[in-house]
Structure formats: C-alpha cells, structure tokens
Design an enzyme around this catalytic site. Structure first.
Site, mmCIF file in Angstrom:
data_model
loop_
_atom_site.group_PDB
_atom_site.id
_atom_site.type_symbol
_atom_site.label_atom_id
_atom_site.label_comp_id
_atom_site.label_asym_id
_atom_site.label_seq_id
_atom_site.Cartn_x
_atom_site.Cartn_y
_atom_site.Cartn_z
ATOM 1 N N HIS A 74 28.198 1.003 -44.093
ATOM 2 C CA HIS A 74 27.528 1.445 -42.853
ATOM 3 C C HIS A 74 27.562 0.366 -41.781
ATOM 4 O O HIS A 74 26.673 0.275 -40.948
ATOM 5 C CB HIS A 74 26.066 1.837 -43.114
ATOM 6 C CG HIS A 74 25.887 2.742 -44.287
ATOM 7 N ND1 HIS A 74 25.979 4.112 -44.198
ATOM 8 C CD2 HIS A 74 25.685 2.459 -45.599
ATOM 9 C CE1 HIS A 74 25.798 4.634 -45.404
ATOM 10 N NE2 HIS A 74 25.635 3.652 -46.279
ATOM 11 N N SER A 104 44.278 -11.860 -20.408
ATOM 12 C CA SER A 104 43.818 -10.894 -19.402
ATOM 13 C C SER A 104 44.365 -11.310 -18.052
ATOM 14 O O SER A 104 44.490 -12.498 -17.760
ATOM 15 C CB SER A 104 42.294 -10.876 -19.383
ATOM 16 O OG SER A 104 41.826 -10.438 -18.127
ATOM 17 N N LYS A 156 40.181 -15.133 -21.638
ATOM 18 C CA LYS A 156 40.379 -14.110 -22.661
ATOM 19 C C LYS A 156 41.599 -14.318 -23.547
ATOM 20 O O LYS A 156 42.645 -14.766 -23.100
ATOM 21 C CB LYS A 156 40.512 -12.744 -22.000
ATOM 22 C CG LYS A 156 39.232 -12.280 -21.350
ATOM 23 C CD LYS A 156 38.324 -11.566 -22.312
ATOM 24 C CE LYS A 156 38.772 -10.145 -22.456
ATOM 25 N NZ LYS A 156 37.991 -9.446 -23.437
ATOM 26 N N GLU A 175 45.045 -3.626 -31.645
ATOM 27 C CA GLU A 175 44.587 -2.436 -30.909
ATOM 28 C C GLU A 175 45.712 -1.425 -30.738
ATOM 29 O O GLU A 175 45.509 -0.214 -30.856
ATOM 30 C CB GLU A 175 44.055 -2.841 -29.542
ATOM 31 C CG GLU A 175 42.764 -3.642 -29.631
ATOM 32 C CD GLU A 175 42.430 -4.311 -28.310
ATOM 33 O OE1 GLU A 175 41.669 -3.724 -27.539
ATOM 34 O OE2 GLU A 175 42.946 -5.403 -28.032
#
Ligand code: ARG
Length: 463
Positions: free
Chosen positions: A159, A280, A286, A293
C-alpha cells in the site's frame, strides 16, 4: 508488365486509381519482411521443382534471381513504390522484370494469404530469439547486482506504506522471476507459432501435388498447419506475442515507477548516472529520470497495439480479409518498442547506484519490525491473533510517546507480556528480521543466495 497493370489485373478493364494504390498499399511498412518473404519463396519454389510442378532449371533460375534481389535489398538498392502494393507483389514484380515470364511460376500453388502468414511467422521466430537474448542479458545484470547488494536492507512496501525490511537483492530478484516467466511465455508462444502455413493457399489448399512436409523441413518448421481455412484466418500468434510483449513492458514499467520514486530527493534510494538522465530547459538544478518515465509511457503504446490486434480480429468473417493487413504495424511497433526498452533499461540499471545508507535508514522507521514482536510471542505459544493485539498496543504506546521499537526497555516490553525476555531486542534488529525468513522464497540472505545460485545455473545452461 504495362505501367499500372497489376499481377492480378487480368479481369480488370481499368487501372486502379492512384489514391487506391496509396490507400491499399502496405509496402511502406511490410518491406522489412523482404528477407523472410524471399526465404519462404526459395523453399516454396524448390519444393515445386522436387514435385515436378515446375522444372529444376526454372526453379534454379528463380532461386538465383531471388537471392540477387535479396542482396540488393540488403544493400538498400531495392526501391519500392506504393504501386507495388505489398512486399509479396514487389518481389514478384522485380523477379519477373529480371528473368521474364518464368518468374511468374513462383506463385504456383500459393496465395498471398498463406504467404503473408509465413512471412510474419518467420519474422516473429527471428525476433523472438533476439528478445529472449535481451531478456537474458537483463536478468544477468540484475543477478550480478543482487549478489553485490546482498547486505543492503531496504524497506519493503505494501500500500506504498513501509511494511517489512527486505534485502535489495530480494527486490531485484523479484524482477528476475518476472522476466523468467516472460521468457517462458515467449518461448511457448514461439513454439506454438512454429507451424508451417504455406500450402493453405487462398483458403482451401491447392489441387497441385505439393509436399508441405518438405517445405516445412526446408524452413525448419517442426509441423504443418492442419486446416487451410484456420491457417489463413489465424492471427492468434500475433495477439499472443503482443500480449507477451505487454507483460514484459508492464514489468519494466513497474520497475521504472520505483526508480522514478527512488531517485527523488524524498526517497534518495537510487541515483541514475548523469549519462542516463536528462535536464530541464528552465530549472538548472533538475536531473530527471526520463528514460524510466518514457518506458512507463511506451508501455501504454504497446497495450494499444494489443487492443488494436484484438479489436481487428473480433468481427472478421472467415477467412482472410484485407483488414488483416492492419496486423503488421502494431506488431512491428510492439517488437521495436520492447527491444528498445529492454536494451536502454539494461544500460540504465547498470548505470544506477543504490544508496544503502538511505535505504537502511528508511527501513528502520515505521515500525517495520513489529511483525517480529508478534512472531516472537507466537514462538512462546501465544496465539497469533493475541500476539498481534499485544504488538499493536506496543506500537500505539510508541506512537503516543514518540518512540521507536528499539527505544523500549525490556521492562517496557514486559509490561505488555511477561513472556518477553532480553532476546526481544535482538529479534527486532533489521538484519535478524530479514535473516529469520529463511524458507524458500523468503528474504533471508541464505534463501536469496540459494535462488541466485539456481538462476546462475539455469542461465549457464541456456547460454
Ligand atoms: N498485404 C496483405 C496483408 O498484409 C497480403 C495479403 C493480401 N491478400 C489478398 N488476397 N489481398 O495481409
């Protein structure tokens, strides 16, 4: 052949409109089947000659020309136009252009309907082998890492809440198991599709005296299909293959999801090397896990391919229908996407480091060894439900007074049950909690090393 005239043009008064050529053509994507198409044609024409359906010299001439066409294709010298319709027509047209009318004998006792099924099966057989090799090399990388991280303890989650401590190696091997099932599934799919379709012709077979077993032998198919109608209508093997692909992608995607979380500042469990991350365009600080992804994203695409093939098949009347030409783009897309993802993921994981200290720190919190306390009491004869309740009360006490389980003294424990003795302090240590789970499938180093050993042996055998 006159310009615009089709190999099937006999009964037509007019040439097809250019827009129709463009609309019906598949040559722009099925040309990659060229080597398989030619391999199949060589076997077919050789069989025709052995059966005296065409002469030996005709077959030799056709085979030589087909080989020359293949050579040109491999050198990028074979040019296609949409008027070629599909790869089968393009090769046949080129053959006739090179050797004249004899080339027209190639298509004896054959239809594009059984031919295209053959080409796709040959393609899948080859790609399946490449994919199995890629899966195996990913497994090898994961096993090697699991060995190296055999002392690294991390929190295991259910969970998305800290549940119990586990070895990072155990986590890594969980994926080795998934990929082992994937490989088994792909192998089974490969065996099921390894049946020669040629001979089914358009749908009913042929009246000419072909020898299907001979063609099968030449093309290394252990069996021939048993029903010509089924043969030209069947695309089960494509659906099954894309389903297998979808599961591989789903496994990669779940791994990627963890890596995205783990490489966040909040987790800090993993660091993907600069070479496998991107920046980025606006935020200079970043470093993004874009590969992970994108693999997650591309999984959606492969699921789309699966839905396409399933939907394509559901309402088709028997037997072959031109709709089936739409089977190839999703198949090629699934194959290419999976191969790409397997390869980049393997590179990325090789170039990822795990932060053992951060994992260990995280594993300590969240009462992740509370189950140890319950099991401790069970060993002393307390029914599990009762042990669970006592432990729950201890956790509630810790929460109230902002303590961890390790902070409690032995007399604190004794307040909850007299059966606690000094050794409870040992039982709740992370290492001990992990190493207590020694049974098959458990997270103890002993059990994990045993599984690593088994995997190494079976990989050795399959290499
Ligand atoms: N390009 C077609 C396909 O991919 C080949 C078979 C065409 N057969 C036919 N009878 N039109 O399915």
């Amino acid at each position: 052949m006159a310009k615009g005239k089709k190999p099937w043009g006999g009964r037509f008064q007019k040439a097809t409109a250019e827009s129709v050529d463009r609309f019906t053509a598949s040559i722009h994507f099925d040309q990659r089947l060229c080597p398989y198409d030619i391999e199949g044609s060589i076997a077919h024409v050789t069989m025709l000659a052995r059966q005296n359906i065409i002469s030996k010299s005709e077959s030799l001439k056709i085979v030589a020309a087909l080989k020359a066409i293949l050579k040109d294709y491999l050198r990028g010298k074979f040019e296609f136009t949409s008027a070629d319709e599909d790869i089968h027509m393009a090769v046949e047209k080129e053959l006739i252009r090179r050797i004249g009318e004899i080339g027209g004998k190639l298509h004896t006792a054959r239809s594009r309907n059984d031919q295209v099924a053959l080409d796709v099966k040959l393609f899948l057989r080859a790609e399946n082998n490449n994919i199995l090799v890629a899966i195996r090399s990913l497994q090898t990388v994961l096993i090697r890492r699991a060995k190296k991280e055999i002392k690294t303890i991390m929190p295991g989650y259910t969970h998305m809440q800290k549940a119990q401590p586990v070895l990072l190696s155990h986590y890594l091997l969980a994926f080795v198991e998934m990929f082992a099932r994937d490989a088994q599934r792909l192998e089974a799919c490969g065996n099921r599709l390894n049946v020669l379709p040629l001979g089914a012709a358009a749908l009913a077979g042929t009246g000419l005296p072909i020898d299907r077993a001979l063609t099968a032998k030449m093309l290394k198919f252990p069996a021939v299909t048993e029903n010509s109608m089924d043969t030209v209508a069947d695309r089960d093997f494509i659906a099954e293959f894309i389903f297998c692909t979808s599961l591989v992608m789903m496994h990669l995607s779940r791994f990627c999801e963890d890596l995205v979380l783990w490489s966040s500042d909040e987790f800090g469990f993993a660091e993907i090397s600069d070479a496998y991350t991107t920046g980025s365009s606006i935020m200079p600080q970043k470093k993004n896990p874009d590969i992970a992804e994108l693999i997650r994203g591309k999984t959606a695409r492969v699921y789309g391919d699966l839905v396409t093939i399933m939907t394509l098949l559901k309402g088709l009347p028997m037997t072959y229908n031109r709709d089936l030409q739409e089977d190839k783009e999703p198949l090629f897309d699934a194959v290419d996407t999976m191969k790409d993802c397997l390869s980049i993921f393997t590179e990325m994981i090789k170039n990822t480091t795990f932060n053992a200290a951060a994992m260990n720190r995280a594993a300590r919190g969240g009462f992740s060894t509370a189950t140890e306390i319950a099991e401790y009491l069970v060993r002393r004869g307390v029914p599990f439900r009762r042990a669970h309740e006592i432990t729950g009360k201890i956790v509630a006490y810790c929460l109230k007074y902002k303590k961890e389980l390790e902070d409690l003294t032995i007399s604190d424990y004794k307040n909850y049950d007299k059966r606690f003795t000094d050794d409870i302090k040992n039982a709740i240590k992370l290492e001990n909690a992990v190493n207590a789970r020694r049974h098959t499938g458990g997270t103890a180093a002993k059990a994990v090393l045993q599984r690593i050993n088994e995997f190494e042996k079976s990989m050795d055998k399959s290499c």
